[in-house]
Structures are given as C-alpha cells and as structure tokens.
Motif scaffolding. Structure first.
Motif, short mmCIF file in Angstrom:
data_model
loop_
_atom_site.label_atom_id
_atom_site.label_comp_id
_atom_site.label_asym_id
_atom_site.label_seq_id
_atom_site.Cartn_x
_atom_site.Cartn_y
_atom_site.Cartn_z
N MET A 60 0.85 -1.18 0.00
CA MET A 60 0.00 0.00 0.00
C MET A 60 0.90 1.24 0.00
O MET A 60 1.70 1.45 0.90
CB MET A 60 -0.88 -0.02 1.24
N VAL A 61 0.73 2.04 -1.01
CA VAL A 61 1.52 3.26 -1.14
C VAL A 61 0.67 4.43 -0.67
O VAL A 61 -0.46 4.61 -1.12
CB VAL A 61 1.96 3.47 -2.61
N MET A 62 1.22 5.19 0.29
CA MET A 62 0.47 6.33 0.82
C MET A 62 1.14 7.61 0.35
O MET A 62 2.37 7.69 0.27
CB MET A 62 0.46 6.31 2.35
N ASN A 63 0.33 8.59 0.07
CA ASN A 63 0.92 9.88 -0.25
C ASN A 63 1.23 10.63 1.04
O ASN A 63 0.97 10.15 2.14
CB ASN A 63 0.00 10.69 -1.18
N ASP A 66 0.02 13.33 2.47
CA ASP A 66 -1.12 13.73 3.31
C ASP A 66 -1.64 12.55 4.13
O ASP A 66 -2.01 12.70 5.29
CB ASP A 66 -2.25 14.30 2.46
N GLN A 67 -1.67 11.38 3.54
CA GLN A 67 -2.14 10.20 4.26
C GLN A 67 -1.17 9.83 5.38
O GLN A 67 -1.58 9.45 6.47
CB GLN A 67 -2.30 9.02 3.30
N ARG A 68 0.13 9.96 5.11
CA ARG A 68 1.11 9.66 6.14
C ARG A 68 1.01 10.64 7.29
O ARG A 68 1.09 10.26 8.46
CB ARG A 68 2.52 9.69 5.55
N VAL A 69 0.83 11.93 6.97
CA VAL A 69 0.71 12.95 8.01
C VAL A 69 -0.54 12.70 8.83
O VAL A 69 -0.52 12.78 10.07
CB VAL A 69 0.71 14.37 7.39
N THR A 70 -1.64 12.38 8.18
CA THR A 70 -2.90 12.11 8.89
C THR A 70 -2.74 10.90 9.81
O THR A 70 -3.18 10.92 10.96
CB THR A 70 -4.03 11.85 7.89
N ARG A 71 -2.09 9.86 9.31
CA ARG A 71 -1.89 8.66 10.13
C ARG A 71 -0.98 8.96 11.32
O ARG A 71 -1.24 8.50 12.43
CB ARG A 71 -1.28 7.57 9.26
N LEU A 72 0.07 9.74 11.09
CA LEU A 72 0.97 10.09 12.17
C LEU A 72 0.26 10.93 13.23
O LEU A 72 0.42 10.71 14.43
CB LEU A 72 2.18 10.86 11.63
N ARG A 73 -0.54 11.89 12.82
CA ARG A 73 -1.29 12.72 13.77
C ARG A 73 -2.27 11.88 14.58
O ARG A 73 -2.45 12.10 15.77
CB ARG A 73 -2.03 13.83 13.04
N LYS A 74 -2.89 10.90 13.93
CA LYS A 74 -3.81 10.02 14.66
C LYS A 74 -3.06 9.20 15.70
O LYS A 74 -3.50 9.07 16.84
CB LYS A 74 -4.52 9.10 13.67
N ARG A 75 -1.89 8.67 15.32
CA ARG A 75 -1.10 7.90 16.28
C ARG A 75 -0.61 8.77 17.42
O ARG A 75 -0.56 8.33 18.58
CB ARG A 75 0.07 7.25 15.55
N GLN A 76 -0.23 10.01 17.13
CA GLN A 76 0.20 10.93 18.18
C GLN A 76 -0.95 11.25 19.12
O GLN A 76 -0.76 11.34 20.34
CB GLN A 76 0.75 12.22 17.58
#
Length: 52
Positions: A1-4, A6-16
């Motif tokens: 799965m390749v994320m752009n 924005d998706q990586r930033v969103t996922r990181l913010r959710k984990r934080q």
C-alpha cells in the motif's frame, strides 16, 4: 500500500493523538493514587528531653 504525504501525516497525527490520550490517562491515574495515599511522616528526632 503506497500512501501519499497527506495520508502519512494524517496517520501520524492520529497515532500521536492516541499516544497523548494514553499518556493523559496514566498521568490522571498517578494523580489519583497520589491524592489517596497517606503522606509518609518522618520519624522526628527529639532534641529536647522526652518528658517535656
């Protein structure tokens, strides 16, 4: 799965946010425990005669 980006930033913010929430729960638990513990008293050293 390749994320752009924005998706990586969103996922990181959710984990934080989840990590911050867990930390807040731990801090609240420590505060509650500290509130209900009786303070530890030091044994006083008497510098006067005990009968006074």
């Amino acid at each position: 799965m390749v994320m752009n980006r924005d998706q990586r930033v969103t996922r990181l913010r959710k984990r934080q946010a989840i990590a911050r929430h867990r930390l807040n729960i731990v801090v609240a638990a420590v505060v509650i425990v500290e509130e209900f513990e009786e303070p530890q008293r030091r044994k006083r050293r008497s510098w006067v005669e005990p009968w006074i």
